[in-house]
Write a protein that holds these residues in place. Structure first.
Motif, PDB file in Angstrom:
ATOM      1  N   ASP A  33     -47.055 -49.372   7.692  1.00  0.00           N
ATOM      2  CA  ASP A  33     -45.485 -48.914   7.494  1.00  0.00           C
ATOM      3  C   ASP A  33     -45.229 -47.532   7.935  1.00  0.00           C
ATOM      4  N   SER A  37     -37.792 -47.868   5.048  1.00  0.00           N
ATOM      5  CA  SER A  37     -37.177 -49.325   4.729  1.00  0.00           C
ATOM      6  C   SER A  37     -35.593 -48.891   4.352  1.00  0.00           C
ATOM      7  N   ASN A  47     -27.695 -57.037  -7.774  1.00  0.00           N
ATOM      8  CA  ASN A  47     -27.772 -58.685  -7.144  1.00  0.00           C
ATOM      9  C   ASN A  47     -29.329 -58.976  -7.050  1.00  0.00           C
TER      10      ASN A  47
HETATM   11  C1  FAD Z   1     -27.040 -49.035   1.526  1.00  0.00           C
HETATM   12  C2  FAD Z   1     -27.483 -50.637   1.243  1.00  0.00           C
HETATM   13  C3  FAD Z   1     -27.557 -51.290  -0.046  1.00  0.00           C
HETATM   14  C4  FAD Z   1     -28.152 -52.484  -0.123  1.00  0.00           C
HETATM   15  N1  FAD Z   1     -28.056 -53.357  -1.216  1.00  0.00           N
HETATM   16  C5  FAD Z   1     -28.592 -54.532  -1.495  1.00  0.00           C
HETATM   17  C6  FAD Z   1     -28.386 -55.033  -2.697  1.00  0.00           C
HETATM   18  O1  FAD Z   1     -27.810 -54.516  -3.612  1.00  0.00           O
HETATM   19  N2  FAD Z   1     -29.167 -56.309  -2.628  1.00  0.00           N
HETATM   20  C7  FAD Z   1     -29.829 -56.689  -1.757  1.00  0.00           C
HETATM   21  O2  FAD Z   1     -30.430 -57.921  -1.804  1.00  0.00           O
HETATM   22  N3  FAD Z   1     -30.042 -56.113  -0.384  1.00  0.00           N
HETATM   23  C8  FAD Z   1     -29.320 -54.835  -0.151  1.00  0.00           C
HETATM   24  N4  FAD Z   1     -29.525 -54.326   0.857  1.00  0.00           N
HETATM   25  C9  FAD Z   1     -30.340 -54.806   2.130  1.00  0.00           C
HETATM   26  C10 FAD Z   1     -31.649 -54.515   1.670  1.00  0.00           C
HETATM   27  O3  FAD Z   1     -32.040 -53.317   1.867  1.00  0.00           O
HETATM   28  C11 FAD Z   1     -32.525 -55.235   2.972  1.00  0.00           C
HETATM   29  O4  FAD Z   1     -31.977 -56.729   3.058  1.00  0.00           O
HETATM   30  C12 FAD Z   1     -34.011 -55.274   2.801  1.00  0.00           C
HETATM   31  O5  FAD Z   1     -34.543 -53.833   2.661  1.00  0.00           O
HETATM   32  C13 FAD Z   1     -34.792 -56.129   3.877  1.00  0.00           C
HETATM   33  O6  FAD Z   1     -36.083 -55.846   3.750  1.00  0.00           O
HETATM   34  P1  FAD Z   1     -37.048 -55.849   4.975  1.00  0.00           P
HETATM   35  O7  FAD Z   1     -38.419 -55.849   4.279  1.00  0.00           O
HETATM   36  O8  FAD Z   1     -36.696 -56.932   5.818  1.00  0.00           O
HETATM   37  O9  FAD Z   1     -36.614 -54.584   5.858  1.00  0.00           O
HETATM   38  P2  FAD Z   1     -36.754 -53.132   5.237  1.00  0.00           P
HETATM   39  O10 FAD Z   1     -36.561 -52.815   4.014  1.00  0.00           O
HETATM   40  O11 FAD Z   1     -35.776 -52.274   6.119  1.00  0.00           O
HETATM   41  O12 FAD Z   1     -38.233 -52.389   5.795  1.00  0.00           O
HETATM   42  C14 FAD Z   1     -38.708 -52.558   6.938  1.00  0.00           C
HETATM   43  C15 FAD Z   1     -39.771 -51.726   7.209  1.00  0.00           C
HETATM   44  O13 FAD Z   1     -40.497 -51.723   8.422  1.00  0.00           O
HETATM   45  C16 FAD Z   1     -40.895 -50.500   8.787  1.00  0.00           C
HETATM   46  N5  FAD Z   1     -41.292 -50.455  10.240  1.00  0.00           N
HETATM   47  C17 FAD Z   1     -40.165 -50.544  11.010  1.00  0.00           C
HETATM   48  N6  FAD Z   1     -40.634 -50.498  12.263  1.00  0.00           N
HETATM   49  C18 FAD Z   1     -41.951 -50.214  12.162  1.00  0.00           C
HETATM   50  C19 FAD Z   1     -42.978 -49.841  13.160  1.00  0.00           C
HETATM   51  N7  FAD Z   1     -42.956 -49.747  14.327  1.00  0.00           N
HETATM   52  N8  FAD Z   1     -44.274 -49.647  12.504  1.00  0.00           N
HETATM   53  C20 FAD Z   1     -44.426 -49.549  11.529  1.00  0.00           C
HETATM   54  N9  FAD Z   1     -43.509 -49.790  10.263  1.00  0.00           N
HETATM   55  C21 FAD Z   1     -42.227 -50.028  10.900  1.00  0.00           C
HETATM   56  C22 FAD Z   1     -39.868 -49.714   7.983  1.00  0.00           C
HETATM   57  O14 FAD Z   1     -40.639 -48.253   8.012  1.00  0.00           O
HETATM   58  C23 FAD Z   1     -39.539 -50.112   6.900  1.00  0.00           C
HETATM   59  O15 FAD Z   1     -40.270 -49.525   5.774  1.00  0.00           O
HETATM   60  C24 FAD Z   1     -28.811 -52.993   0.960  1.00  0.00           C
HETATM   61  C25 FAD Z   1     -28.943 -52.176   2.257  1.00  0.00           C
HETATM   62  C26 FAD Z   1     -28.425 -50.896   2.620  1.00  0.00           C
HETATM   63  C27 FAD Z   1     -28.577 -50.213   3.569  1.00  0.00           C
END
Ligand code: FAD
Length: 297
Positions: A33, A37, A47
């Motif tokens: 990672d 994120s 939510n």
């Molecule tokens: C301001 C804001 C408010 C939000 N509020 C809500 C809410 O209230 N409720 C809700 O359900 N959702 C909310 N969301 C959306 C939610 O944050 C995302 O849907 C969720 O984080 C998605 O999870 P994920 O694991 O797919 O991606 P992410 O959480 O983005 O995690 C992806 C990870 O991959 C890592 N990564 C990327 N590329 C590489 C690489 N090449 N090598 C190693 N690591 C890498 C990153 O460092 C990161 O840690 C919100 C988003 C934002 C921006």
């Protein structure tokens, strides 16, 4: 080279949940990672299932990480720059290090395009800027809401927000909306300010400065400036992204590359924590069943 059953690329809600499932299926896995994120921006989510009082994104990430580490998940801080198919699986590289596994969970999320200003993250932290109306329009009910972005893209978002507040204003960043869009805005009771202005932040609230210098303040502004997908790692694998930058997967979260799963925002159209963790559970369970059976000694 470290060999494991599964490599999870990305340690957000999707990746950490997948790792917890895989470890509880007694599979060896590593999470790689880079530490940015999207969830880290969430001041407080209301939510997210199981948190009736709300939870901040950082607190949620801590808990998910704790849960994965409780079943001995190895989480390595690393930015993956190489994903290659090899006989029987994949090699994943970050800097000089590499890992080999039969399957890979791509959970790299996406990156929001924020207003190009040093204050953007501070404004998100205090709710002056909000990035996800599905997540938090409820909290913005009855507020003065600005919707900022390309004229061709913001009307649909304003319409969604209009059911939460009678005071929604379009802030077209580039050009005046079309006549049709202006008619529709009028029909919805959405105000439209002159195009081509800029956002400002006074430490508590955002304002829109129109080209003639007139400033209008808002309780909250939703900027819709798009995303950058984090699927560059796939280029070498011949997996094209869809028009919206997301990946296409089947109902088990499998991409068209055998052994390669994609979960969370990198693939979903509905970018939500609950969707990301649900996809992680589906993918990890499928991957476990597809990996060679290992009877307990
Ligand atoms: C301001 C804001 C408010 C939000 N509020 C809500 C809410 O209230 N409720 C809700 O359900 N959702 C909310 N969301 C959306 C939610 O944050 C995302 O849907 C969720 O984080 C998605 O999870 P994920 O694991 O797919 O991606 P992410 O959480 O983005 O995690 C992806 C990870 O991959 C890592 N990564 C990327 N590329 C590489 C690489 N090449 N090598 C190693 N690591 C890498 C990153 O460092 C990161 O840690 C919100 C988003 C934002 C921006």
């Amino acid at each position: 080279m470290v060999q494991v059953d599964a490599i999870v690329v990305g340690g957000g809600p999707a990746g950490l949940t997948a790792a917890t499932y895989l470890r509880r299926f007694l599979r060896s896995c590593v999470v790689l990672d880079a530490g940015f994120s999207r969830a880290r921006y969430i001041p407080e989510s209301h939510n997210c299932p199981g948190f009736p009082q709300g939870v901040s994104g950082r607190a949620l990430l801590r808990r998910l990480r704790e849960q994965a580490e409780a079943v001995d998940t190895e989480i390595v801080e690393a930015c993956v720059d190489r994903l290659e198919r090899v006989d029987g699986g994949f090699v994943v590289g970050a800097g000089g290090r590499s890992w080999e596994a039969r399957c890979v969970m791509l959970a790299t999320g996406l990156a929001d395009r924020l207003p190009d200003a040093a204050w953007a993250e501070d404004a998100i932290a205090c709710g002056a800027l909000r990035l996800c109306a599905i997540c938090d329009a409820y909290e913005a009910s009855d507020q003065r809401i600005g919707v900022y972005g390309p004229a061709g893209a913001i009307l649909g978002h304003a319409r969604f927000l209009r059911s939460y507040s009678a005071r929604v204003t379009l802030l077209p960043a580039d050009r005046a909306p079309s006549r049709h869009a202006l008619r529709e805005a009028r029909r919805l009771g959405v105000e439209v300010l002159p195009a081509g202005g800029a956002l400002e932040f006074d430490g508590a609230r955002c304002r829109y400065r129109a080209p003639d210098g007139t400033r209008t303040g808002f309780d909250t502004v939703y900027p819709y400036l798009g995303y950058a997908g984090r699927n560059v790692l796939l280029r070498g694998l011949g997996l094209p992204a869809e028009d919206d930058g997301a990946l296409r997967v089947d109902r088990h979260q499998r991409t068209r590359v055998p052994g390669l799963y994609a979960i969370g925002d990198v693939v979903s159209g509905l970018n939500q924590i609950s969707v990301a963790v649900g996809q992680a559970a589906v993918a990890a369970t499928h991957a476990h069943n597809a990996l060679p059976f290992a009877a307990r000694a």
